[in-house]
Design a protein around this motif. Structure first.
Motif, mmCIF file in Angstrom:
data_model
loop_
_atom_site.group_PDB
_atom_site.id
_atom_site.type_symbol
_atom_site.label_atom_id
_atom_site.label_comp_id
_atom_site.label_asym_id
_atom_site.label_seq_id
_atom_site.Cartn_x
_atom_site.Cartn_y
_atom_site.Cartn_z
ATOM 1 N N GLY B 77 0.585 -1.649 -0.071
ATOM 2 C CA GLY B 77 -0.053 -0.172 -0.038
ATOM 3 C C GLY B 77 0.788 1.186 -0.539
ATOM 4 N N PRO B 78 1.865 1.153 1.034
ATOM 5 C CA PRO B 78 2.183 2.724 1.122
ATOM 6 C C PRO B 78 3.205 3.052 -0.238
ATOM 7 C CG PRO B 78 2.501 1.671 2.874
ATOM 8 C CD PRO B 78 2.280 0.449 1.995
ATOM 9 N N ALA B 79 4.182 2.201 -0.653
ATOM 10 C CA ALA B 79 5.159 2.337 -1.946
ATOM 11 C C ALA B 79 3.416 2.732 -2.925
ATOM 12 C CB ALA B 79 5.665 0.789 -2.549
ATOM 13 N N GLN B 80 2.594 1.947 -3.327
ATOM 14 C CA GLN B 80 1.178 2.207 -4.676
ATOM 15 C C GLN B 80 0.824 3.879 -3.957
ATOM 16 O OE1 GLN B 80 -0.288 -1.724 -4.403
ATOM 17 N NE2 GLN B 80 -0.934 -0.754 -5.762
ATOM 18 N N ILE B 81 0.882 4.105 -2.578
ATOM 19 C CA ILE B 81 0.437 5.574 -2.417
ATOM 20 C C ILE B 81 1.725 6.230 -3.444
ATOM 21 C CG2 ILE B 81 0.079 7.069 -0.332
ATOM 22 C CD1 ILE B 81 -1.292 5.026 0.239
ATOM 23 N N ILE B 82 3.007 6.655 -3.253
ATOM 24 C CA ILE B 82 3.738 7.219 -2.821
ATOM 25 C C ILE B 82 4.294 7.112 -4.657
ATOM 26 C CG2 ILE B 82 7.229 7.464 -2.566
ATOM 27 C CD1 ILE B 82 6.252 6.181 -0.283
ATOM 28 N N LEU B 83 3.758 6.393 -5.597
ATOM 29 C CA LEU B 83 4.616 5.672 -6.211
ATOM 30 C C LEU B 83 3.549 6.542 -7.566
ATOM 31 C CD1 LEU B 83 5.721 4.717 -9.235
ATOM 32 C CD2 LEU B 83 3.718 2.487 -9.352
ATOM 33 N N ILE B 84 1.780 6.691 -6.547
ATOM 34 C CA ILE B 84 0.769 7.175 -7.575
ATOM 35 C C ILE B 84 0.880 8.442 -7.532
ATOM 36 C CG2 ILE B 84 -1.265 7.881 -8.202
ATOM 37 C CD1 ILE B 84 -1.676 4.775 -7.795
ATOM 38 N N SER B 85 1.136 9.568 -6.462
ATOM 39 C CA SER B 85 1.220 10.702 -5.372
ATOM 40 C C SER B 85 2.813 11.748 -7.003
ATOM 41 C CB SER B 85 0.582 10.825 -4.040
ATOM 42 O OG SER B 85 2.000 10.159 -4.127
ATOM 43 N N ALA B 97 11.436 5.712 -9.176
ATOM 44 C CA ALA B 97 11.478 4.930 -8.506
ATOM 45 C C ALA B 97 12.068 4.693 -6.774
ATOM 46 C CB ALA B 97 12.613 4.414 -9.230
ATOM 47 N N ILE B 98 13.042 5.873 -6.942
ATOM 48 C CA ILE B 98 13.455 6.080 -5.092
ATOM 49 C C ILE B 98 13.538 6.133 -4.409
ATOM 50 C CG2 ILE B 98 15.144 7.349 -4.300
ATOM 51 C CD1 ILE B 98 16.728 8.074 -7.125
ATOM 52 N N ALA B 99 12.117 6.997 -4.451
ATOM 53 C CA ALA B 99 11.404 6.910 -3.428
ATOM 54 C C ALA B 99 10.671 5.525 -3.619
ATOM 55 C CB ALA B 99 9.897 8.087 -3.391
ATOM 56 N N VAL B 100 10.471 5.146 -3.910
ATOM 57 C CA VAL B 100 9.812 3.671 -4.030
ATOM 58 C C VAL B 100 10.804 2.566 -3.240
ATOM 59 C CG1 VAL B 100 8.702 2.005 -4.676
ATOM 60 C CG2 VAL B 100 7.168 3.474 -5.360
ATOM 61 N N THR B 101 12.161 2.527 -3.888
ATOM 62 C CA THR B 101 13.113 1.354 -3.167
ATOM 63 C C THR B 101 13.265 1.428 -1.283
ATOM 64 O OG1 THR B 101 13.873 2.031 -5.211
ATOM 65 C CG2 THR B 101 15.474 1.011 -3.546
ATOM 66 N N VAL B 102 13.306 2.882 -1.256
ATOM 67 C CA VAL B 102 13.278 2.953 0.339
ATOM 68 C C VAL B 102 12.493 2.968 1.028
ATOM 69 C CG1 VAL B 102 14.043 5.473 1.892
ATOM 70 C CG2 VAL B 102 14.782 5.657 -0.606
ATOM 71 N N SER B 103 11.474 2.822 0.662
ATOM 72 C CA SER B 103 10.062 2.763 0.956
ATOM 73 C C SER B 103 9.688 1.547 1.541
ATOM 74 C CB SER B 103 8.875 3.345 0.873
ATOM 75 O OG SER B 103 8.083 2.576 -0.024
ATOM 76 N N ALA B 104 10.198 0.386 0.448
ATOM 77 C CA ALA B 104 10.300 -1.009 0.023
ATOM 78 C C ALA B 104 11.622 -1.670 1.220
ATOM 79 C CB ALA B 104 9.874 -1.014 -1.090
ATOM 80 N N ILE B 105 12.551 -0.765 1.170
ATOM 81 C CA ILE B 105 12.719 -1.479 1.881
ATOM 82 C C ILE B 105 12.697 -2.253 3.353
ATOM 83 C CG2 ILE B 105 15.300 -1.408 3.849
ATOM 84 C CD1 ILE B 105 15.988 1.220 2.339
ATOM 85 N N ARG B 106 11.566 -1.996 4.570
ATOM 86 C CA ARG B 106 10.905 -2.508 5.331
ATOM 87 C C ARG B 106 10.506 -4.535 5.169
ATOM 88 N NH1 ARG B 106 6.787 -0.017 3.439
ATOM 89 N NH2 ARG B 106 4.628 -1.379 2.949
#
Lengths: 114, 259
Positions: B77-85, B97-106
């Motif tokens: 969810g959070p990655a999709q919200i970041i990607l779309i926004s 891509a950079i923003a999503v990569t960082v959010s996906a580390i978890r």
């Protein structure tokens, strides 16, 4: 079909900027995790780090809220989550009760502020 | 509707005992995994979150197929919200891509910590690929809750069922949200965005097993605002690894004192 999916360019961006950045971390986890034993002490640390990173995600959404949540005053965001957590503890860890209470506080607060 | 919700929460789907011969069939294990979707309130949270994601995608002028593809492929969810926004606000694909990569580390420590619950000595890595794709916060916490009730050799089939069930619910929600976007009141958007931190906090709190988990949660929340002042771009990684390691250190120190 092309109307349903949009341009090939948009799909390429979905794969490169959405799918791969997530899947890389998952597959890296598969590479390491498949070799670790369930009782291993390393897992206690990995679990703690996973929990703490999630905690960071929670804090980030509250401190630097995205989109429409940014229109809610700080005190109301923190208050709603605190109320949700309090109800969660009081109801013997009911996530349902906690989530509903937090949302009610947020909606009531927004309504009251007008 | 509230009555059915109440019932599904009060009486979660009863799984057969571990020794039951019913577990012999992998297909049945898959079906129980799928029906376990009805045993958790987190399914409702996901449903509402994906309504929001569908609506956000519509308002940002993405196609329905594109956002359904993102639910299927990204599944976070959070990655999709970041990607779309980020894409919707005109950022480049590289920035997104950079923003999503960082959010996906978890996802990395989540996968590492949950896979050992599912494997047997015969399990090959390729058997775990689909399970790994399904792992996101909800599946992670539900695996800790449900897998102890499932015989080890059926856990992969069970998790496939659980993952397919949750994904189906979210695909429906994404479609509904996309269609309803224009009719959703503005307050709804804020309420949905609050769902993610609220549900993440409560489900992680319920998932705490040991002192190290509790400390990691508390320290992780407390450290992030401090680390974020450094604006490193990987603030979440720094605060997470630091808080997690301190929490583990306390656990190690207490265990040593006991031994």
């Amino acid at each position: 079909m092309s109307e349903f999916f949009g341009s090939p360019h948009a799909l390429l961006i979905l794969v490169l900027a959405g799918f791969l950045p997530n899947e890389v971390w998952r597959m890296a986890g598969l590479w390491f995790g498949a070799g670790v034993d369930e009782g291993s002490e390393v897992l206690v640390w990995v679990r703690a780090v996973a929990t703490a990173i999630l905690a960071g995600v929670i804090a980030q959404i509250l401190v630097q809220p995205p989109g429409a949540l940014a229109g809610v005053p700080d005190w109301l965001r923190y208050g709603a989550v605190a109320a949700g957590f309090a109800v969660f503890m009081l109801t013997r860890r009911s996530i349902f009760a906690g989530v509903v209470c937090g949302e009610i506080v947020l909606l009531a607060g927004k309504w009251w502020l007008g | 509707m509230p009555a059915t919700i109440q019932i599904s929460i009060r009486s979660p789907v009863a799984l057969p005992p571990l020794s039951s011969p019913q577990w012999k069939s992998p297909i049945r294990a898959f079906a129980w995994g799928m029906s376990s979707v009805a045993s958790t309130v987190l399914t409702l949270v996901l449903f509402a979150t994906y309504l929001g994601i569908g609506a956000l995608a519509h308002d940002s002028h993405f196609s329905l197929g594109w956002v359904l593809g993102s639910t299927l492929l990204v599944w976070a969810g959070p990655a999709q919200i970041i990607l779309i926004s980020t894409l919707g606000s005109g950022a480049t694909a590289v920035q997104a891509a950079i923003a999503v990569t960082v959010s996906a580390i978890r996802l990395f420590p989540m996968v590492v910590s949950v896979l050992p619950l599912m494997k047997t000595p015969q399990t090959k890595r390729r058997h775990l690929v689909l399970v790994t794709h399904f792992i996101a916060v909800t599946l992670w916490v539900e695996c800790y809750r449900l897998l102890p009730k499932v015989p080890r050799e059926r856990r992969i089939a069970f998790t496939h069922g659980l993952g397919c069930g949750l994904l189906s619910v979210c695909m429906v929600a994404t479609t509904l949200g996309y269609g309803l976007a224009a009719n959703l009141p503005p307050l709804f958007a804020a309420a949905i965005l609050l769902l993610t931190p609220l549900a993440f906090l409560l489900s992680t709190a319920r998932n705490c097993r040991q002192i190290s988990d509790v400390l990691a949660l508390v320290l992780g929340i407390a450290l992030f605002p401090l680390v974020s002042m450094l604006h490193t771009g990987v603030d979440i990684l720094i605060s997470g690894v630091t808080a997690g390691t301190i929490a583990y250190g306390v656990h190690w120190w207490r265990e040593r004192g006991r031994a």
